[in-house]
Design a protein around this motif. Structure first.
Motif, mmCIF file in Angstrom:
data_model
loop_
_atom_site.group_PDB
_atom_site.id
_atom_site.type_symbol
_atom_site.label_atom_id
_atom_site.label_comp_id
_atom_site.label_asym_id
_atom_site.label_seq_id
_atom_site.Cartn_x
_atom_site.Cartn_y
_atom_site.Cartn_z
ATOM 1 N N VAL A 157 0.834 -1.200 0.000
ATOM 2 C CA VAL A 157 0.000 0.000 0.000
ATOM 3 C C VAL A 157 0.871 1.253 0.000
ATOM 4 O O VAL A 157 0.600 2.227 -0.706
ATOM 5 C CB VAL A 157 -0.944 -0.004 1.217
ATOM 6 C CG1 VAL A 157 -1.652 1.334 1.361
ATOM 7 C CG2 VAL A 157 -1.956 -1.122 1.088
ATOM 8 N N GLY A 158 1.945 1.232 0.802
ATOM 9 C CA GLY A 158 2.863 2.359 0.814
ATOM 10 C C GLY A 158 3.483 2.614 -0.543
ATOM 11 O O GLY A 158 3.692 3.765 -0.942
ATOM 12 N N MET A 159 3.765 1.541 -1.275
ATOM 13 C CA MET A 159 4.339 1.677 -2.607
ATOM 14 C C MET A 159 3.342 2.296 -3.582
ATOM 15 O O MET A 159 3.700 3.087 -4.449
ATOM 16 C CB MET A 159 4.789 0.305 -3.117
ATOM 17 C CG MET A 159 5.395 0.293 -4.500
ATOM 18 S SD MET A 159 5.876 -1.369 -5.012
ATOM 19 C CE MET A 159 4.277 -2.206 -5.029
ATOM 20 N N MET A 160 2.057 1.949 -3.430
ATOM 21 C CA MET A 160 1.043 2.421 -4.375
ATOM 22 C C MET A 160 0.577 3.845 -4.071
ATOM 23 O O MET A 160 0.207 4.584 -4.986
ATOM 24 C CB MET A 160 -0.165 1.477 -4.364
ATOM 25 C CG MET A 160 0.121 0.094 -4.917
ATOM 26 S SD MET A 160 -1.386 -0.909 -5.110
ATOM 27 C CE MET A 160 -1.923 -1.014 -3.398
ATOM 28 N N LEU A 161 0.580 4.239 -2.799
ATOM 29 C CA LEU A 161 0.004 5.527 -2.416
ATOM 30 C C LEU A 161 1.010 6.659 -2.312
ATOM 31 O O LEU A 161 0.624 7.817 -2.144
ATOM 32 C CB LEU A 161 -0.732 5.394 -1.077
ATOM 33 C CG LEU A 161 -1.963 4.496 -1.055
ATOM 34 C CD1 LEU A 161 -2.592 4.510 0.326
ATOM 35 C CD2 LEU A 161 -2.982 4.921 -2.103
ATOM 36 N N THR A 162 2.284 6.348 -2.393
ATOM 37 C CA THR A 162 3.304 7.379 -2.227
ATOM 38 C C THR A 162 4.160 7.487 -3.488
ATOM 39 O O THR A 162 4.102 6.618 -4.358
ATOM 40 C CB THR A 162 4.215 7.063 -1.029
ATOM 41 O OG1 THR A 162 4.851 5.784 -1.239
ATOM 42 C CG2 THR A 162 3.408 7.005 0.261
ATOM 43 N N PRO A 163 4.966 8.537 -3.590
ATOM 44 C CA PRO A 163 5.877 8.670 -4.734
ATOM 45 C C PRO A 163 6.862 7.491 -4.782
ATOM 46 O O PRO A 163 7.063 6.804 -3.782
ATOM 47 C CB PRO A 163 6.613 9.990 -4.448
ATOM 48 C CG PRO A 163 5.727 10.729 -3.525
ATOM 49 C CD PRO A 163 5.028 9.709 -2.694
ATOM 50 N N PRO A 164 7.478 7.279 -5.943
ATOM 51 C CA PRO A 164 8.368 6.121 -6.105
ATOM 52 C C PRO A 164 9.729 6.296 -5.448
ATOM 53 O O PRO A 164 10.764 6.271 -6.098
ATOM 54 C CB PRO A 164 8.504 6.016 -7.625
ATOM 55 C CG PRO A 164 8.342 7.408 -8.113
ATOM 56 C CD PRO A 164 7.320 8.036 -7.198
ATOM 57 N N ASP A 165 9.713 6.514 -4.125
ATOM 58 C CA ASP A 165 10.973 6.553 -3.392
ATOM 59 C C ASP A 165 10.800 5.751 -2.112
ATOM 60 O O ASP A 165 9.725 5.735 -1.508
ATOM 61 C CB ASP A 165 11.394 7.992 -3.075
ATOM 62 C CG ASP A 165 10.452 8.659 -2.108
ATOM 63 O OD1 ASP A 165 10.777 8.718 -0.917
ATOM 64 O OD2 ASP A 165 9.386 9.113 -2.551
ATOM 65 N N ILE A 166 11.849 5.090 -1.691
ATOM 66 C CA ILE A 166 11.780 4.168 -0.564
ATOM 67 C C ILE A 166 11.509 4.894 0.747
ATOM 68 O O ILE A 166 10.938 4.322 1.681
ATOM 69 C CB ILE A 166 13.099 3.360 -0.482
ATOM 70 C CG1 ILE A 166 12.964 2.207 0.515
ATOM 71 C CG2 ILE A 166 14.250 4.277 -0.118
ATOM 72 C CD1 ILE A 166 11.965 1.163 0.121
ATOM 73 N N ILE A 167 11.864 6.187 0.828
ATOM 74 C CA ILE A 167 11.689 6.921 2.086
ATOM 75 C C ILE A 167 10.214 7.091 2.418
ATOM 76 O O ILE A 167 9.750 6.697 3.493
ATOM 77 C CB ILE A 167 12.384 8.296 2.007
ATOM 78 C CG1 ILE A 167 13.887 8.123 1.793
ATOM 79 C CG2 ILE A 167 12.118 9.100 3.273
ATOM 80 C CD1 ILE A 167 14.633 9.424 1.614
ATOM 81 N N SER A 168 9.445 7.683 1.493
ATOM 82 C CA SER A 168 8.030 7.918 1.769
ATOM 83 C C SER A 168 7.253 6.614 1.868
ATOM 84 O O SER A 168 6.299 6.506 2.647
ATOM 85 C CB SER A 168 7.420 8.818 0.690
ATOM 86 O OG SER A 168 7.609 8.265 -0.593
ATOM 87 N N GLN A 169 7.648 5.599 1.088
ATOM 88 C CA GLN A 169 6.981 4.299 1.169
ATOM 89 C C GLN A 169 7.158 3.689 2.545
ATOM 90 O O GLN A 169 6.205 3.182 3.150
ATOM 91 C CB GLN A 169 7.540 3.364 0.093
ATOM 92 C CG GLN A 169 7.191 3.778 -1.322
ATOM 93 C CD GLN A 169 7.946 2.972 -2.371
ATOM 94 O OE1 GLN A 169 8.627 2.012 -2.048
ATOM 95 N NE2 GLN A 169 7.834 3.382 -3.624
ATOM 96 N N THR A 170 8.373 3.742 3.070
ATOM 97 C CA THR A 170 8.640 3.190 4.400
ATOM 98 C C THR A 170 7.955 4.010 5.488
ATOM 99 O O THR A 170 7.408 3.456 6.455
ATOM 100 C CB THR A 170 10.156 3.140 4.662
ATOM 101 O OG1 THR A 170 10.780 2.378 3.630
ATOM 102 C CG2 THR A 170 10.450 2.500 6.003
ATOM 103 N N LEU A 171 7.959 5.336 5.330
ATOM 104 C CA LEU A 171 7.350 6.205 6.331
ATOM 105 C C LEU A 171 5.829 6.056 6.380
ATOM 106 O O LEU A 171 5.207 6.441 7.372
ATOM 107 C CB LEU A 171 7.707 7.667 6.056
ATOM 108 C CG LEU A 171 9.147 8.054 6.358
ATOM 109 C CD1 LEU A 171 9.421 9.478 5.913
ATOM 110 C CD2 LEU A 171 9.439 7.904 7.843
ATOM 111 N N LEU A 172 5.231 5.520 5.331
ATOM 112 C CA LEU A 172 3.803 5.216 5.365
ATOM 113 C C LEU A 172 3.561 3.804 5.881
ATOM 114 O O LEU A 172 2.638 3.575 6.675
ATOM 115 C CB LEU A 172 3.187 5.371 3.972
ATOM 116 C CG LEU A 172 1.688 5.041 3.860
ATOM 117 C CD1 LEU A 172 0.880 5.951 4.789
ATOM 118 C CD2 LEU A 172 1.198 5.178 2.437
#
Length: 245
Positions: A204-219
């Motif tokens: 879900v973090g990968m789909m809802l956030t920009p394509p960077d590992i930082i925002s994906q992990t932070l979600l």
């Protein structure tokens, strides 16, 4: 053919629904009118995480003639809806409450309060934690010879998507409680599926956030933690539902 007695309750429910919707719209309009004077200030506040990290001499730009006028107004309208969320949820509560049992009304009220609080926490987490890290990352990796200049409309769409993603993601505890309370699942079953839920949080973090590992992990990480919070409180709602049955 439905009788008059059957038709009257339906009409009264529709009239009540219309009344609640109008009250919610009026609340949003009142907040909007109160904030419209500060529209530019609100946009400056929201854009600060990026502006503070722009390279020396870089600025935000407007590629459309009307963008400097309409973009702050659009943000102010969205902010008005965000601020009016508690009142909107109260209107939803007032509409459905007459059809609930006393113990159900006693349990749903905390859910409405917590859902508003969690949504605001998600928005605040995105602004104060995620934005500085994400924009610092993006501005640091800009290509050589390419001037970093972000369109104000594009920036607004980007941050609104993140606000919504984190606001909804922080509703995980409420969703889990509702699922357990309605009998769709139970805390024990969810705890056994924990590994799959953790993987799902990162998807879900990968789909809802920009394509960077930082925002994906932070979600994904807060979603996993909030899952545990929801699992803990769901036991009380599940036990309460079982006692009533």
């Amino acid at each position: 053919m439905p009788s008059v007695e059957q038709t009257q309750p339906l009409i009264s429910h529709l009239l009540e629904l219309r009344s609640r919707l109008l009250r919610a719209l009026i609340a949003v309009l009142i907040v909007f009118l109160g904030l419209i004077y500060f529209a530019n200030n609100i946009y400056e506040f929201v854009s600060a995480p990026l502006v503070e990290r722009l390279p020396q001499g870089a600025t935000m730009i407007a590629t459309d003639v009307a963008s400097p006028f309409f973009t702050p107004l659009k943000l102010t309208l969205i902010a008005s809806i965000f601020i009016a969320v508690p009142f909107i949820l109260y209107q939803v509560w007032a509409f459905v409450a007459p059809g609930l049992y006393k113990h159900e009304r006693r349990l749903i009220m905390p859910l409405l309060f917590s859902s508003s609080l969690l949504f605001y926490c998600g928005v605040a987490f995105a602004y104060f934690v995620v934005f500085p890290l994400v924009f610092g990352f993006f501005t640091a990796i800009s290509l050589g010879g390419v001037e970093f200049a972000t369109d104000i409309s594009s920036y607004l769409d980007f941050v609104l998507a993140l606000f919504l993603a984190f606001g909804i993601a922080f509703e995980v505890p409420v969703a889990i409680i509702l699922l357990c309370w309605t009998g769709a699942t139970n805390p024990k079953s969810l705890s056994e599926k924990r590994p799959y839920i953790i993987v799902g949080a990162f998807v879900v973090g990968m789909m809802l956030t920009p394509p960077d590992i930082i925002s994906q992990t932070l979600l994904a990480v807060p979603m996993c933690l909030l899952f545990e919070v929801g699992l803990f409180f769901a036991r009380f709602y599940a036990n309460s539902s079982a006692r009533q049955n």
